[in-house]
Design an enzyme around this catalytic site. Sequence first.
Site, mmCIF file in Angstrom:
data_model
loop_
_atom_site.group_PDB
_atom_site.id
_atom_site.type_symbol
_atom_site.label_atom_id
_atom_site.label_comp_id
_atom_site.label_asym_id
_atom_site.label_seq_id
_atom_site.Cartn_x
_atom_site.Cartn_y
_atom_site.Cartn_z
ATOM 1 C CG HIS A 210 -1.740 1.166 1.447
ATOM 2 N ND1 HIS A 210 -3.025 1.103 1.931
ATOM 3 C CD2 HIS A 210 -1.502 2.469 1.232
ATOM 4 C CE1 HIS A 210 -3.526 2.328 2.000
ATOM 5 N NE2 HIS A 210 -2.627 3.173 1.587
ATOM 6 N NE ARG A 294 -8.118 10.717 6.348
ATOM 7 C CZ ARG A 294 -8.390 9.625 5.640
ATOM 8 N NH1 ARG A 294 -9.406 9.624 4.785
ATOM 9 N NH2 ARG A 294 -7.655 8.535 5.740
HETATM 10 C C1 MV4 Z 1 -7.602 -4.151 -2.761
HETATM 11 C C2 MV4 Z 1 -6.658 -5.147 -2.413
HETATM 12 C C3 MV4 Z 1 -6.361 -6.093 -3.363
HETATM 13 N N1 MV4 Z 1 -6.950 -6.059 -4.573
HETATM 14 N N2 MV4 Z 1 -8.165 -4.164 -3.966
HETATM 15 C C4 MV4 Z 1 -7.805 -2.004 1.482
HETATM 16 C C5 MV4 Z 1 -7.987 -0.562 1.795
HETATM 17 C C6 MV4 Z 1 -8.606 0.022 0.590
HETATM 18 N N3 MV4 Z 1 -8.151 1.347 0.390
HETATM 19 C C7 MV4 Z 1 -8.199 -0.857 -0.530
HETATM 20 N N4 MV4 Z 1 -7.745 -2.075 0.069
HETATM 21 C C8 MV4 Z 1 -7.364 -3.101 -0.697
HETATM 22 N N5 MV4 Z 1 -7.930 -3.180 -1.921
HETATM 23 C C9 MV4 Z 1 -7.831 -5.099 -4.845
HETATM 24 N N6 MV4 Z 1 -8.411 -5.079 -6.050
HETATM 25 C C10 MV4 Z 1 -6.057 -5.074 -1.161
HETATM 26 C C11 MV4 Z 1 -6.409 -4.056 -0.296
HETATM 27 C C12 MV4 Z 1 -5.731 -4.041 0.963
HETATM 28 C C13 MV4 Z 1 -5.830 -5.096 1.858
HETATM 29 C C14 MV4 Z 1 -6.629 -6.194 1.632
HETATM 30 C C15 MV4 Z 1 -6.690 -7.237 2.558
HETATM 31 C C16 MV4 Z 1 -5.952 -7.147 3.727
HETATM 32 C C17 MV4 Z 1 -5.195 -6.051 3.982
HETATM 33 C C18 MV4 Z 1 -5.099 -5.022 3.041
HETATM 34 C C19 MV4 Z 1 -4.294 -3.912 3.309
HETATM 35 C C20 MV4 Z 1 -4.215 -2.905 2.412
HETATM 36 C C21 MV4 Z 1 -4.940 -2.969 1.241
#
Ligand code: MV4
Length: 459
Positions: A210, A294
Amino acid sequence: MKGPIRKVLIANRGEIALRVIRACREMEIRTVAVHSTVDESALHVRFADEAVCVGPGPATQSYLNIPNLISAAELTGADAVHPGYGFLSERADFARVCGKCGLNFIGPRPEHMAMMGDKVRARQTMAEAGVPVLPGTGVITSTAEALEAVERIGVPVIIKASAGGGGRGMKIVRDASKLAETLATAQAEAQAAFGNGDVYIERYVTSPRHIEIQVVCDKHGNAIDLLERECSIQRRHQKIIEEAPSAALSDSVRAAMRKAAVAAVKAIGYQSVGTLEFLLDGEDKFYFMEMNTRIQVEHCVTEMITGVDLVQEQIRIANGEELGHLDREHHARGHAIECRINAEDPINFSPQPGTITALHFPGGYGVRVDSHVYQGYRVSPYYDSMIGKVIAWGKDRDQALRRIRRALDEIVVEGIRTNVPLHRWLLKQEAFVTGRYDTHFLEQKLDPAAVAAEAEPQN
Ligand code: MV4
């Protein structure tokens, strides 16, 4: 809205309220704190020039109570409102009401807040601006449409609530046979949680990082970025450690991500500071996820490496000033790491309300502490458990890492449990030290016994 801002009402509490008050004082702008009855003796109340009680403990009746906040602004003659983060910070309706009441809302225009709050619209808008998005859909209206999408995209996919965000209302589908059932659940849960059952589908990236880009945009069409923040160390979508820059970005990928972010905000005419969240996959490809309209908790790591005061920039932009003075290329230097200190059990993460009986914060060269707590402070069960942030700067990642470890060894918080032992453990893990971690690191690798050992006296 006429003339420069002279008095700001801070519609928030805790460390971010202090952060905004500090920015205002340096700019010789007067401040009005608002507080609930629970926060009568809070530091933001003491540091502000004036304070108004806006309701009882529960946030819905105080920090989220729009009529009371607007009344407080009128009563005190405030000409601007800073929403901080959380609470009303991304509510387009609040920004709009502020404007209607002649108050300068220190943030983006309501249209952009509404646009980014609608995740399907945000995705479409970014795609049109040339920002990479994952293969996915608009709002799904039938099971047949969902099946068709999954056939095109392939599994795994993720179903997301259009009114969600920040990880709320997401469901992963690894097997197409489970699609219809999961879709129905996702729609029902979105309706219950957000009052809007709209969902969309995206290809699911299994082990992403991220990474987010900080942007700063004035009201004259100028926009720049202030590099990225790495936010992959999180648990249940709550970030725990952030750093800038990211150890995962090559110069070419960083340049492409920055260029995409700036092009996007210019395309939509965005004004104020903001953050574009991206996922980075294992093949160095990045995709837009969300835009936060924000100031964010983790803005400090960007400040530490760029020397730019992001809250003062928000105020200057709200005043209609141009960005001309921001010369990021000359300022970006070194590395910064932030640890969020939470009043929570370091092993099971349960909140720990109670009284802080003894407190000592770290200091020294390159260390910043943003916190609203003091010895005798009572951590209330009504609000977020974050009691402060420790940020360390170093000339490179290694020095920043050594410095934040040293800083965490100096912290004393007695009377309540905190996540300091978790941080001490995390900062020693090989994956963290080498910078090779993704968003699943904490949930996959957490070692309760090793964290418990860090809670013991160290010497
Ligand atoms: C995702 C993803 C994987 N694939 N979308 C989480 C927060 C939001 N802003 C978007 N997020 C995610 N979107 C796709 N198409 C993974 C995340 C994700 C996440 C997912 C599962 C566990 C922890 C995570 C941490 C950060 C982002």
